[in-house]
Design a protein around this motif. Sequence first.
Motif, PDB file in Angstrom:
ATOM      1  N   LEU A   1       1.105  -1.266   0.140  1.00 50.85           N
ATOM      2  CA  LEU A   1       0.048   0.057  -0.041  1.00 50.85           C
ATOM      3  C   LEU A   1       0.955   1.319   0.016  1.00 50.85           C
ATOM      4  CD1 LEU A   1      -2.919   1.254   0.209  1.00 50.85           C
ATOM      5  CD2 LEU A   1      -2.898   0.938   2.498  1.00 50.85           C
ATOM      6  N   ALA A   2       2.030   1.201   0.869  1.00 50.66           N
ATOM      7  CA  ALA A   2       2.719   2.535   0.973  1.00 50.66           C
ATOM      8  C   ALA A   2       3.190   2.831  -0.543  1.00 50.66           C
ATOM      9  CB  ALA A   2       3.906   2.406   1.846  1.00 50.66           C
ATOM     10  N   ALA A   3       3.685   1.862  -1.352  1.00 52.92           N
ATOM     11  CA  ALA A   3       4.249   2.098  -2.819  1.00 52.92           C
ATOM     12  C   ALA A   3       3.297   2.784  -3.407  1.00 52.92           C
ATOM     13  CB  ALA A   3       5.023   0.873  -3.277  1.00 52.92           C
ATOM     14  N   ALA A   4       2.063   2.377  -3.671  1.00 53.74           N
ATOM     15  CA  ALA A   4       0.794   2.817  -4.431  1.00 53.74           C
ATOM     16  C   ALA A   4       0.614   4.434  -3.807  1.00 53.74           C
ATOM     17  CB  ALA A   4      -0.354   1.959  -4.177  1.00 53.74           C
ATOM     18  N   LEU A   5       0.683   4.768  -2.492  1.00 52.02           N
ATOM     19  CA  LEU A   5       0.450   5.911  -2.063  1.00 52.02           C
ATOM     20  C   LEU A   5       1.306   6.894  -2.497  1.00 52.02           C
ATOM     21  CD1 LEU A   5      -0.774   5.332   1.550  1.00 52.02           C
ATOM     22  CD2 LEU A   5      -2.394   5.640  -0.690  1.00 52.02           C
ATOM     23  N   ARG A   6       2.693   6.327  -2.597  1.00 52.97           N
ATOM     24  CA  ARG A   6       3.885   7.106  -2.763  1.00 52.97           C
ATOM     25  C   ARG A   6       3.828   8.074  -4.047  1.00 52.97           C
ATOM     26  NH1 ARG A   6       7.936   3.307  -2.701  1.00 52.97           N
ATOM     27  NH2 ARG A   6       7.383   3.172  -0.627  1.00 52.97           N
ATOM     28  N   GLY A   7       4.146   9.315  -4.183  1.00 49.99           N
ATOM     29  CA  GLY A   7       4.217   9.770  -5.413  1.00 49.99           C
ATOM     30  C   GLY A   7       2.942  10.773  -5.913  1.00 49.99           C
ATOM     31  N   PHE A   8       1.827  10.581  -4.998  1.00 53.59           N
ATOM     32  CA  PHE A   8       0.627  11.431  -5.229  1.00 53.59           C
ATOM     33  C   PHE A   8       0.734  12.338  -4.245  1.00 53.59           C
ATOM     34  CE2 PHE A   8      -0.466   7.458  -7.066  1.00 53.59           C
ATOM     35  CZ  PHE A   8      -1.432   7.980  -8.283  1.00 53.59           C
ATOM     36  N   PRO A   9       0.360  13.627  -4.436  1.00 58.03           N
ATOM     37  CA  PRO A   9       0.682  14.720  -3.560  1.00 58.03           C
ATOM     38  C   PRO A   9      -0.626  14.923  -2.571  1.00 58.03           C
ATOM     39  CG  PRO A   9       1.341  15.765  -5.635  1.00 58.03           C
ATOM     40  CD  PRO A   9       0.874  14.158  -5.727  1.00 58.03           C
ATOM     41  N   VAL A  10      -1.769  14.575  -3.196  1.00 57.76           N
ATOM     42  CA  VAL A  10      -2.991  14.517  -2.393  1.00 57.76           C
ATOM     43  C   VAL A  10      -3.548  12.919  -2.296  1.00 57.76           C
ATOM     44  CG1 VAL A  10      -5.421  15.317  -2.339  1.00 57.76           C
ATOM     45  CG2 VAL A  10      -3.481  16.947  -2.977  1.00 57.76           C
ATOM     46  N   VAL A  11      -3.934  12.421  -1.309  1.00 54.72           N
ATOM     47  CA  VAL A  11      -4.723  11.207  -1.269  1.00 54.72           C
ATOM     48  C   VAL A  11      -6.044  11.581  -0.388  1.00 54.72           C
ATOM     49  CG1 VAL A  11      -4.347   8.897  -0.234  1.00 54.72           C
ATOM     50  CG2 VAL A  11      -2.256   9.990  -1.386  1.00 54.72           C
ATOM     51  N   LEU A  12      -7.104  10.747  -1.261  1.00 51.96           N
ATOM     52  CA  LEU A  12      -8.429  10.830  -0.401  1.00 51.96           C
ATOM     53  C   LEU A  12      -8.686   9.320   0.052  1.00 51.96           C
ATOM     54  CD1 LEU A  12      -8.518  13.521  -2.025  1.00 51.96           C
ATOM     55  CD2 LEU A  12     -11.041  12.937  -2.390  1.00 51.96           C
ATOM     56  N   ALA A  13      -8.924   9.449   1.511  1.00 55.47           N
ATOM     57  CA  ALA A  13      -9.543   8.351   1.933  1.00 55.47           C
ATOM     58  C   ALA A  13     -11.110   8.371   2.328  1.00 55.47           C
ATOM     59  CB  ALA A  13      -8.934   7.981   3.460  1.00 55.47           C
TER      60      ALA A  13
ATOM     61  N   ALA B   1       4.818   3.565   8.360  1.00 53.67           N
ATOM     62  CA  ALA B   1       5.731   2.528   8.085  1.00 53.67           C
ATOM     63  C   ALA B   1       6.579   2.586   6.979  1.00 53.67           C
ATOM     64  CB  ALA B   1       4.878   1.117   8.205  1.00 53.67           C
ATOM     65  N   ASP B   2       6.339   3.295   6.171  1.00 55.67           N
ATOM     66  CA  ASP B   2       7.121   3.502   4.969  1.00 55.67           C
ATOM     67  C   ASP B   2       8.679   3.805   5.162  1.00 55.67           C
ATOM     68  OD1 ASP B   2       7.938   3.670   2.283  1.00 55.67           O
ATOM     69  OD2 ASP B   2       6.939   5.452   1.755  1.00 55.67           O
ATOM     70  N   THR B   3       9.402   2.914   4.621  1.00 52.89           N
ATOM     71  CA  THR B   3      11.020   3.229   4.832  1.00 52.89           C
ATOM     72  C   THR B   3      11.717   3.826   3.729  1.00 52.89           C
ATOM     73  OG1 THR B   3      11.502   0.991   4.062  1.00 52.89           O
ATOM     74  CG2 THR B   3      11.063   0.879   6.487  1.00 52.89           C
ATOM     75  N   VAL B   4      10.963   3.966   2.606  1.00 54.14           N
ATOM     76  CA  VAL B   4      11.266   4.675   1.407  1.00 54.14           C
ATOM     77  C   VAL B   4      11.484   6.210   1.858  1.00 54.14           C
ATOM     78  CG1 VAL B   4      11.352   5.030  -0.864  1.00 54.14           C
ATOM     79  CG2 VAL B   4      10.898   2.916  -0.032  1.00 54.14           C
ATOM     80  N   GLY B   5      10.538   6.763   2.546  1.00 52.66           N
ATOM     81  CA  GLY B   5      10.545   8.072   2.857  1.00 52.66           C
ATOM     82  C   GLY B   5      10.094   8.961   1.513  1.00 52.66           C
ATOM     83  N   GLY B   6      10.808  10.294   1.524  1.00 50.75           N
ATOM     84  CA  GLY B   6       9.955  11.254   0.629  1.00 50.75           C
ATOM     85  C   GLY B   6       9.008  12.050   1.158  1.00 50.75           C
ATOM     86  N   THR B   7       8.485  12.910   0.393  1.00 49.28           N
ATOM     87  CA  THR B   7       7.399  13.922   0.710  1.00 49.28           C
ATOM     88  C   THR B   7       6.048  13.243   1.178  1.00 49.28           C
ATOM     89  OG1 THR B   7       8.247  15.386  -0.491  1.00 49.28           O
ATOM     90  CG2 THR B   7       6.061  15.707   0.106  1.00 49.28           C
ATOM     91  N   ARG B   8       5.549  13.265   2.154  1.00 48.98           N
ATOM     92  CA  ARG B   8       4.390  12.568   2.730  1.00 48.98           C
ATOM     93  C   ARG B   8       3.082  13.174   2.005  1.00 48.98           C
ATOM     94  NH1 ARG B   8       2.964   9.572   7.439  1.00 48.98           N
ATOM     95  NH2 ARG B   8       0.694   9.720   7.952  1.00 48.98           N
ATOM     96  N   PRO B   9       2.235  12.361   1.480  1.00 46.37           N
ATOM     97  CA  PRO B   9       0.933  12.950   0.948  1.00 46.37           C
ATOM     98  C   PRO B   9       0.113  13.629   1.822  1.00 46.37           C
ATOM     99  CG  PRO B   9       1.614  10.641   0.229  1.00 46.37           C
ATOM    100  CD  PRO B   9       2.162  10.945   1.440  1.00 46.37           C
TER     101      PRO B   9
END
Length: 334
Positions: free
Chosen positions: A243-255, A275-283
């Motif tokens: 799931l973390a990899a799917a979320l990564r890269g999108f500035p905005v995430v709607l739940a 829990a994402d160990t890759v890091g980067g900008t959090r959506p």
Amino acid sequence: MSTLTTPEESQLEAFTHTLCAELLRGPDPFVIVTCDATLSFRLGDFARLHPGRVVDVGVAEATAVAAAFGLWRGGLKVVVAGFAAFLSLRALEPIRSLVALHEADVTFLAGMTGLSAGRDGAQHHATEDAALLRAVPGIEVVAPSDASDARALATYCATHPGPRWVRLVRRPVHLDGQPATGARSWTPTRWLTPPPPDGRVLLCAHGALSEQVQQAARLLTRHHGIPAAALQVGRLSPVPPELAAALRGFPVVLAVEDQNRPGGLAAALDEALTADTVGGTRPHLVRCDLTAPPGSGDYTDLLRATGLTAEQLADRAATAVHDMKDPTASGGNA
């Protein structure tokens, strides 16, 4: 001359019919315990053909769970079917103390989840069950989207031991571009639209609201000019590792969920991001859920009243993207 039409198959019917067929083909002895819900779960014909396979304990959810535990200890694979609103609230303690703590092979069919039973009255809303069951260690919390996904999940449930909580709705779920027939393997996450390389918005939903997020993603792309995608999160607990990899890269995430605010899909997405160990900008995580009791009424009207139609979700996402570009807009989760 009048033409008779065949009623469209509901998600629940696709699931229960496939589950029964798979259990009959399987090697394990089994029994289905229902809480005055044999007909509600479309199990009437199965009960008449296999009377020893279905036990209806009446409106006694805690009794159903205790009976399921005893039947499992006796060597049976057990399915418990009941309305999610009552099964989750009336029987939570035996679900935890008997089924979860003993890792019993029991699968709960939690019917009429979210706002889908709105015309039956507000007391039938199951707007807490996802959060409650996610809080019980050892329970797998899953939900299908359309009929194809329901059949795939039913096969998975028949061949994988519980404990498990399956969230179902007794209505058709319409998804475009998805296989209507044919066998496929169930997966905890599924793209409902292709993820664009420059995606700005990811709309996530659990179960039946996958229909609304798929439509909303297309509205964003075509009418708002905002590249968007939709993702079905079919398992809320344990959180899918992908799931973390799917979320990564999108500035905005709607739940998107017809659940009360704490503990449901948004919490699962937050866990994945934490829990994402890759890091980067959090959506920027936008909660599209329930903040007040919506009352009773038609399902479509209830979705509109709570801001969960495809059009409303697209507008909400477009506003979030605009606010991200506006340096005076406040940050954090909405």
